[in-house]
Write an enzyme that holds these catalytic residues in place. Structure first.
Site, PDB file in Angstrom:
ATOM      1  N   ASP A 468       0.864  -1.186   0.000  1.00  0.00           N
ATOM      2  CA  ASP A 468       0.000   0.000   0.000  1.00  0.00           C
ATOM      3  C   ASP A 468       0.897   1.231   0.000  1.00  0.00           C
ATOM      4  O   ASP A 468       1.604   1.496   0.970  1.00  0.00           O
ATOM      5  CB  ASP A 468      -0.893  -0.034   1.241  1.00  0.00           C
ATOM      6  CG  ASP A 468      -1.945   1.063   1.245  1.00  0.00           C
ATOM      7  OD1 ASP A 468      -1.743   2.089   0.577  1.00  0.00           O
ATOM      8  OD2 ASP A 468      -2.958   0.892   1.955  1.00  0.00           O
ATOM      9  N   HIS A 469       0.850   1.993  -1.096  1.00  0.00           N
ATOM     10  CA  HIS A 469       1.746   3.140  -1.233  1.00  0.00           C
ATOM     11  C   HIS A 469       1.389   4.272  -0.271  1.00  0.00           C
ATOM     12  O   HIS A 469       2.156   5.230  -0.119  1.00  0.00           O
ATOM     13  CB  HIS A 469       1.718   3.660  -2.678  1.00  0.00           C
ATOM     14  CG  HIS A 469       3.076   3.962  -3.229  1.00  0.00           C
ATOM     15  ND1 HIS A 469       4.044   4.629  -2.510  1.00  0.00           N
ATOM     16  CD2 HIS A 469       3.633   3.684  -4.437  1.00  0.00           C
ATOM     17  CE1 HIS A 469       5.135   4.761  -3.249  1.00  0.00           C
ATOM     18  NE2 HIS A 469       4.923   4.186  -4.424  1.00  0.00           N
ATOM     19  N   ARG A 470       0.246   4.156   0.409  1.00  0.00           N
ATOM     20  CA  ARG A 470      -0.124   5.208   1.375  1.00  0.00           C
ATOM     21  C   ARG A 470       0.675   5.095   2.663  1.00  0.00           C
ATOM     22  O   ARG A 470       0.837   6.082   3.385  1.00  0.00           O
ATOM     23  CB  ARG A 470      -1.618   5.113   1.709  1.00  0.00           C
ATOM     24  CG  ARG A 470      -2.556   5.366   0.535  1.00  0.00           C
ATOM     25  CD  ARG A 470      -4.008   5.082   0.918  1.00  0.00           C
ATOM     26  NE  ARG A 470      -4.201   3.681   1.313  1.00  0.00           N
ATOM     27  CZ  ARG A 470      -5.374   3.185   1.719  1.00  0.00           C
ATOM     28  NH1 ARG A 470      -6.443   3.978   1.778  1.00  0.00           N
ATOM     29  NH2 ARG A 470      -5.483   1.915   2.053  1.00  0.00           N
TER      30      ARG A 470
END
Length: 498
Positions: A468-470
């Site tokens: 998850d790039h968040r």
């Protein structure tokens, strides 16, 4: 409304589930049932479950048919009380047993000839009060959405059992008068025995660990089975698992049915429900909410295979599998890169936060006849490779038998996916929502590899990390992936530092 009719509603089975599929009735109208007798098999989004009856009496009505999806809280079965007459009113929820007992109590003192009976009744009532207080005390020790009066039947057959740590002689208690209990107690009391479980949390603990309550002698008042008694029994080896759950069949298709879009004849229509429905919803939510990215690397696993081969020569039956070693490297890597062992949450007001955990529950993908499930090894960060191997094997067995508990299937913080067993090298995996990362391991095959400036044939696998790039950037993801890869290529050095 007839007070002689008791209606049992489909319970929330402990994970906030809203529905379940009725797989099979275990009783029929007119049958006599006892408290805690299994009455139906239902399939939730998590597992196959036997539902026990909290009431004793005669089955008056079954509210549903096999294959039907029922909502939690809707009537499941109506049971006429023991000795009840043929009431004329519709089935309704039963009056609390304790209140009914109070209303039925005589106002005048009993005759002298009945002193013994009255005395026994007073003692039994005192036991009920003590039992209720014990229930409240036990309930405070846990948390979660647990249905009062629901639990694994203590006298059910077919379940796995565990021997006690020490051999204890169990003496059957003398018969005692039947006492009406409050619903919290009545639903979990074993008829005809003083040894009983009051807290549903204790019953759930026994169910989660496959412990037969009949094999436990309670240490509480009047032989009540306490949390500590179940904990003391959770240490013996597993008995053979039960037969696998049946796979849902496709619904018959009317002859001549043609698909309007393709013009082809329709051969089957398979309802999406149970585990498949849960997997579909989970994957859809993952793809729609998580901005995932993927990184991958080829890894020389020759040294790991050689190390395991040497260990296997010394201890053929005690050597962990390759997945267990990789799992150990993963837990060490997550300690070094904890951002991948988190959860991304959005509150109702739109605020967002990243939730970190003090520990690792390592999930692993397991293909079963009922679909793909992800059981998790709880507190995996505390385990050695050998301990991880034993727990992975245990969870794989119960998952394939459809006996994994909601807790075992829904508590992971990171997933390890060994899709190499299907003969493929890599995969753009979908993250197991609400986790934030998944590591995939491809097949191990011979490939040309440069070693010390010379070409050689080595055992090579591909690692793929979806994240998850968040919660982190590529540097963190690449650092974790490289850590695991280096550990596989130099397992001796990595294990020495763990």
């Amino acid at each position: 409304m007839s007070s002689d009719m008791q209606v049992f509603r489909l319970p929330d089975l402990g994970e906030g589930l809203t529905e379940a599929e009725l797989v099979n009735w275990l009783v029929a109208v007119g049958d006599q049932v006892k408290v805690d007798q299994p009455i139906a098999e239902v399939e939730t989004a998590k597992s196959m479950v036997e539902v026990p009856s909290p009431y004793a009496g005669t089955v008056a009505e079954l509210h549903g048919e096999a294959g039907q999806t029922l909502d939690v809280g809707k009537p499941l079965i109506s049971i006429a009380r023991v000795g009840a007459g043929s009431g004329s009113g519709p089935a309704a929820d039963s009056v609390p047993a304790a209140a009914a007992a109070s209303a039925a109590a005589p106002a005048a003192a009993a005759p002298a000839a009945a002193d013994d009976a009255v005395s026994t009744g007073v003692v039994a009532s005192a036991e009920v009060s003590a039992a209720a207080e014990t229930y409240r005390t036990e309930e405070k020790a846990g948390s979660g959405n647990v249905l009062i009066g629901y639990g694994t039947p203590g006298g059910a057959t077919g379940g796995r059992t565990r021997p006690r740590k020490a051999s204890v002689a169990v003496v059957e208690p003398a018969a005692v008068p039947e006492v009406s209990l409050e619903p919290a107690v009545a639903g979990t009391r074993i008829p005809g025995k003083l040894s009983a479980v009051i807290s549903p949390l204790v019953r759930k603990m026994a169910r989660d660990h496959g412990v037969s309550l009949d094999a436990i002698e309670g240490s509480g008042a009047s032989g009540l089975i306490m949390r500590r008694d179940v904990e003391a029994a959770i240490s013996a080896p597993e008995a053979p698992a039960a037969a696998p759950a049946p796979v849902a069949a496709s619904a018959p298709v009317a002859e001549g049915s043609v698909d309007g879009r393709t013009g082809l004849a329709v051969s089957a229509r398979t309802p999406v429900r149970g585990v498949r429905k849960a997997v579909a919803a989970n994957m859809t939510r993952s793809r729609s909410e998580i901005p995932e990215a993927t990184v991958w690397v080829d890894v020389d696993a020759t040294a790991l295979l050689e190390m395991r081969a040497e260990l296997k020569k010394r201890a053929p039956h005690e050597t962990p599998g390759l997945l267990a070693f990789i799992a150990r490297f993963v837990t060490a890597g997550l300690k070094k890169y904890p951002a991948l062992n988190t959860r991304f949450e959005t509150a109702a007001d739109g605020s967002q936060e990243i939730v970190g955990f003090d520990g690792i529950n390592l999930g692993f993908a397991a293909q079963t006849d009922r679909g793909l499930v992800v059981p998790s090894v709880r507190n995996a960060h505390t385990m050695s490779a050998r301990e991880l191997d034993a727990e992975i094997r245990r969870l794989t067995a119960v998952a394939r038998d459809g006996k994994a508990t909601p807790t075992e299937l829904g508590s992971g913080t990171f997933t390890l996916n060994n899709y190499g067993v299907f003969g493929v090298d890599g995969s753009a995996a979908i993250i197991n929502y609400p986790e934030v990362a998944m590591l995939g391991v491809g097949r191990i095959i011979d490939k040309p590899w440069v070693v010390n400036g010379e070409l050689a044939v080595r055992k090579v696998t591909e690692l793929t990390l979806a994240f998850d790039h968040r919660v982190c950037d590529g540097e963190t993801a690449a650092g974790f992936l490289r850590y695991v890869a280096d550990a596989i290529e130099n397992p001796g050095g990595a294990l020495a530092d763990m």
